[in-house]
Design a protein around this motif. Structure first.
Motif, PDB file in Angstrom:
ATOM      1  N   UNK A   5      24.628 -34.715  75.276  1.00  0.00           N
ATOM      2  CA  UNK A   5      23.821 -35.707  74.438  1.00  0.00           C
ATOM      3  C   UNK A   5      23.733 -37.066  75.304  1.00  0.00           C
ATOM      4  N   UNK A   6      22.806 -37.754  74.911  1.00  0.00           N
ATOM      5  CA  UNK A   6      22.538 -39.172  75.635  1.00  0.00           C
ATOM      6  C   UNK A   6      21.755 -40.149  74.735  1.00  0.00           C
ATOM      7  N   UNK A   7      21.768 -41.333  75.049  1.00  0.00           N
ATOM      8  CA  UNK A   7      20.961 -42.217  74.220  1.00  0.00           C
ATOM      9  C   UNK A   7      19.909 -42.750  75.238  1.00  0.00           C
ATOM     10  N   UNK A   8      18.618 -42.470  74.702  1.00  0.00           N
ATOM     11  CA  UNK A   8      17.403 -43.234  75.499  1.00  0.00           C
ATOM     12  C   UNK A   8      16.726 -44.364  74.756  1.00  0.00           C
ATOM     13  N   UNK A   9      15.618 -44.717  74.916  1.00  0.00           N
ATOM     14  CA  UNK A   9      14.746 -46.006  74.440  1.00  0.00           C
ATOM     15  C   UNK A   9      14.495 -45.708  72.951  1.00  0.00           C
ATOM     16  N   UNK A  10      14.650 -44.483  72.549  1.00  0.00           N
ATOM     17  CA  UNK A  10      14.162 -44.169  71.109  1.00  0.00           C
ATOM     18  C   UNK A  10      15.502 -44.316  70.085  1.00  0.00           C
TER      19      UNK A  10
ATOM     20  N   UNK B  61      16.415 -37.393  63.164  1.00  0.00           N
ATOM     21  CA  UNK B  61      16.071 -36.992  64.662  1.00  0.00           C
ATOM     22  C   UNK B  61      15.591 -38.267  65.411  1.00  0.00           C
ATOM     23  N   UNK B  62      15.789 -38.242  66.720  1.00  0.00           N
ATOM     24  CA  UNK B  62      15.320 -39.125  67.426  1.00  0.00           C
ATOM     25  C   UNK B  62      14.206 -38.682  68.347  1.00  0.00           C
ATOM     26  N   UNK B  63      13.573 -39.330  69.321  1.00  0.00           N
ATOM     27  CA  UNK B  63      12.517 -38.726  70.192  1.00  0.00           C
ATOM     28  C   UNK B  63      13.051 -38.555  71.488  1.00  0.00           C
ATOM     29  N   UNK B  64      12.839 -37.208  72.313  1.00  0.00           N
ATOM     30  CA  UNK B  64      13.186 -37.067  73.685  1.00  0.00           C
ATOM     31  C   UNK B  64      11.981 -37.489  74.505  1.00  0.00           C
ATOM     32  N   UNK B  65      12.198 -37.396  75.890  1.00  0.00           N
ATOM     33  CA  UNK B  65      11.333 -37.775  76.974  1.00  0.00           C
ATOM     34  C   UNK B  65       9.952 -37.002  76.871  1.00  0.00           C
ATOM     35  N   UNK B  66      10.048 -35.807  76.193  1.00  0.00           N
ATOM     36  CA  UNK B  66       8.850 -35.025  76.148  1.00  0.00           C
ATOM     37  C   UNK B  66       8.172 -35.512  74.849  1.00  0.00           C
ATOM     38  N   UNK B  67       8.710 -36.214  73.848  1.00  0.00           N
ATOM     39  CA  UNK B  67       8.167 -36.416  72.637  1.00  0.00           C
ATOM     40  C   UNK B  67       8.565 -35.538  71.422  1.00  0.00           C
TER      41      UNK B  67
ATOM     42  N   UNK C 139      20.150 -38.361  71.356  1.00  0.00           N
ATOM     43  CA  UNK C 139      19.176 -37.102  71.841  1.00  0.00           C
ATOM     44  C   UNK C 139      19.933 -36.112  72.599  1.00  0.00           C
ATOM     45  N   UNK C 140      19.415 -35.004  72.586  1.00  0.00           N
ATOM     46  CA  UNK C 140      20.296 -33.856  72.909  1.00  0.00           C
ATOM     47  C   UNK C 140      21.302 -33.350  72.347  1.00  0.00           C
ATOM     48  N   UNK C 141      21.982 -32.643  73.236  1.00  0.00           N
ATOM     49  CA  UNK C 141      23.319 -31.891  72.777  1.00  0.00           C
ATOM     50  C   UNK C 141      23.247 -31.062  71.885  1.00  0.00           C
ATOM     51  N   UNK C 142      24.256 -30.864  70.837  1.00  0.00           N
ATOM     52  CA  UNK C 142      24.060 -29.482  70.141  1.00  0.00           C
ATOM     53  C   UNK C 142      24.488 -30.096  68.818  1.00  0.00           C
ATOM     54  N   UNK C 143      24.059 -30.862  67.959  1.00  0.00           N
ATOM     55  CA  UNK C 143      24.459 -31.588  66.865  1.00  0.00           C
ATOM     56  C   UNK C 143      25.063 -30.652  65.690  1.00  0.00           C
ATOM     57  N   UNK C 144      24.137 -29.436  65.546  1.00  0.00           N
ATOM     58  CA  UNK C 144      24.655 -28.691  64.357  1.00  0.00           C
ATOM     59  C   UNK C 144      26.036 -28.116  64.614  1.00  0.00           C
ATOM     60  N   UNK C 145      26.506 -28.131  65.955  1.00  0.00           N
ATOM     61  CA  UNK C 145      27.928 -27.459  66.322  1.00  0.00           C
ATOM     62  C   UNK C 145      28.621 -28.508  66.940  1.00  0.00           C
ATOM     63  N   UNK C 146      28.569 -29.845  66.517  1.00  0.00           N
ATOM     64  CA  UNK C 146      29.468 -30.672  67.216  1.00  0.00           C
ATOM     65  C   UNK C 146      30.729 -30.961  66.120  1.00  0.00           C
ATOM     66  N   UNK C 147      32.038 -30.766  66.564  1.00  0.00           N
ATOM     67  CA  UNK C 147      33.178 -30.713  65.810  1.00  0.00           C
ATOM     68  C   UNK C 147      33.471 -32.183  65.630  1.00  0.00           C
ATOM     69  N   UNK C 148      33.630 -32.159  64.134  1.00  0.00           N
ATOM     70  CA  UNK C 148      33.697 -33.856  63.631  1.00  0.00           C
ATOM     71  C   UNK C 148      34.974 -34.165  63.217  1.00  0.00           C
ATOM     72  N   UNK C 149      35.483 -35.260  63.674  1.00  0.00           N
ATOM     73  CA  UNK C 149      36.759 -35.620  63.010  1.00  0.00           C
ATOM     74  C   UNK C 149      36.664 -35.957  61.510  1.00  0.00           C
ATOM     75  N   UNK C 150      37.833 -36.019  60.697  1.00  0.00           N
ATOM     76  CA  UNK C 150      37.869 -36.252  59.162  1.00  0.00           C
ATOM     77  C   UNK C 150      36.878 -37.289  58.883  1.00  0.00           C
ATOM     78  N   UNK C 151      35.808 -37.146  57.849  1.00  0.00           N
ATOM     79  CA  UNK C 151      35.067 -38.179  57.370  1.00  0.00           C
ATOM     80  C   UNK C 151      33.877 -38.700  58.101  1.00  0.00           C
ATOM     81  N   UNK C 152      33.813 -38.098  59.223  1.00  0.00           N
ATOM     82  CA  UNK C 152      32.611 -38.304  60.094  1.00  0.00           C
ATOM     83  C   UNK C 152      31.346 -37.353  59.524  1.00  0.00           C
TER      84      UNK C 152
END
Length: 310
Positions: free
Chosen positions: A87-92, A49-55, A29-42
């Motif tokens: 970014x972080x990982x939560x229960x979802x 999408x996941x669910x953040x603490x607000x739903x 969840x969180x972060x800025x996935x649209x603008x995350x630089x990716x290594x080749x092939x990733x």
């Protein structure tokens, strides 16, 4: 041995677990996935999408290319990039590992199904899978095993029920599309050591099945036999009360709405339900995986279709 002598004796075969190719799917969840630089092939699966603490829908699913153990520093780098964005990982969130089966081919699919029947609860216990995540990794059943014996077809490996649950915890169906088995039990994490421990256990387990090793059904004993970590996997995180209540609402309404959903989408299954200002949003998954969304109202005389969402 049977089944055409295990496809001309491709199974069993001893393979070093470090030689197996794998891919990892990292939900966050969180972060800025649209603008995350990716290594080749990733790949960043922006529709996952996941669910953040607000739903709210949040984050994404980061997918590695097929790599080997010696390439694991790629995982460290990509986790660092996600964390740098907040970014972080939560229960979802979950963590899924695909392991390539090219060393054995289709010959290993039936042994994997049989191993799932023996050891799936053991793996689930080692990974300490959160109870609310079990809908995403249901068990392989004896009925599925019998269906596959009669018809070596991916549909034989599909769990019957809601779409979230059609992929089993030890999911051999991807063999027919991308040549892998997927293990889905791990909770979500962006911790490098926890992600690596998860991958190592999955690789060692699949290598053991490929070798036709007999394992203990005790979690700690199995870890010792495999040479895998017996702890250090992603932790189970409690769900918030509001999500628990949303789940109860879904479970209560799905049996009531299912007949109408079947009329709206032929051979469709309810994916999820959400309350919205003018009724109940019902998302129905088609057989091709696409979602159709409708808003329904429950007047006193029965359910009424309000609108369809594009």
């Amino acid at each position: 041995m049977n089944l055409k002598e295990r496809k001309k004796n491709m199974w069993p075969k001893k393979v070093n677990w470090k030689e197996l190719r794998f891919g990892v799917e990292i939900e966050f969840i969180g972060g800025n996935p649209e603008n995350c630089a990716l290594l080749p092939g990733w790949v960043m699966a922006l529709d996952e999408k996941q669910i953040d603490e607000t739903g709210a829908a949040s984050g994404s699913e980061l997918q590695s290319p097929p790599i080997q153990w010696e390439d694991k520093e790629q995982i460290r780098e990509m986790l660092s990039r996600l964390q740098a964005q907040g970014a972080s990982a939560n229960w979802s969130c979950g963590l899924h590992v695909h392991i390539g089966l090219e060393h054995w081919g289709e010959a290993v699919i039936l042994p994997l199904i049989e191993a799932a029947l023996l050891y799936q609860q053991t793996l689930q216990a080692l990974f300490n899978t959160s109870r609310h995540r079990l809908i995403f990794c249901p068990p392989v059943t004896g009925e599925m095993h019998q269906r596959f014996l009669l018809n070596q077809d991916p549909e034989a490996l599909r769990h019957r029920g809601r779409p979230q649950s059609h992929r089993c915890g030890i999911n051999a169906a991807p063999w027919f599309d991308i040549g892998t088995v997927e293990i889905r039990y791990a909770n979500g994490s962006l911790n490098y050591d926890q992600v690596l421990n998860t991958i190592e256990l999955c690789l060692r387990f699949v290598a053991a099945v490929g070798e036709d090793r007999k394992l203990s059904s005790d979690p700690q004993e199995m870890a010792i036999e495999l040479g895998a970590p017996h702890e250090g996997y992603p932790v189970s995180v409690p769900i918030p009360q509001w999500f628990r209540e949303r789940t109860w609402l879904e479970e209560a309404l799905i049996p009531v709405i299912t007949p109408l959903a079947a009329e709206l989408v032929e051979n469709g299954e309810i994916h999820h339900l959400l309350p919205v200002p003018d009724g109940i949003l019902v998302a129905i998954e088609k057989s091709d995986g696409t979602l159709s969304q409708y808003v329904l109202q429950p007047p006193s005389t029965g359910w009424q279709l309000v609108r369809q969402l594009l």
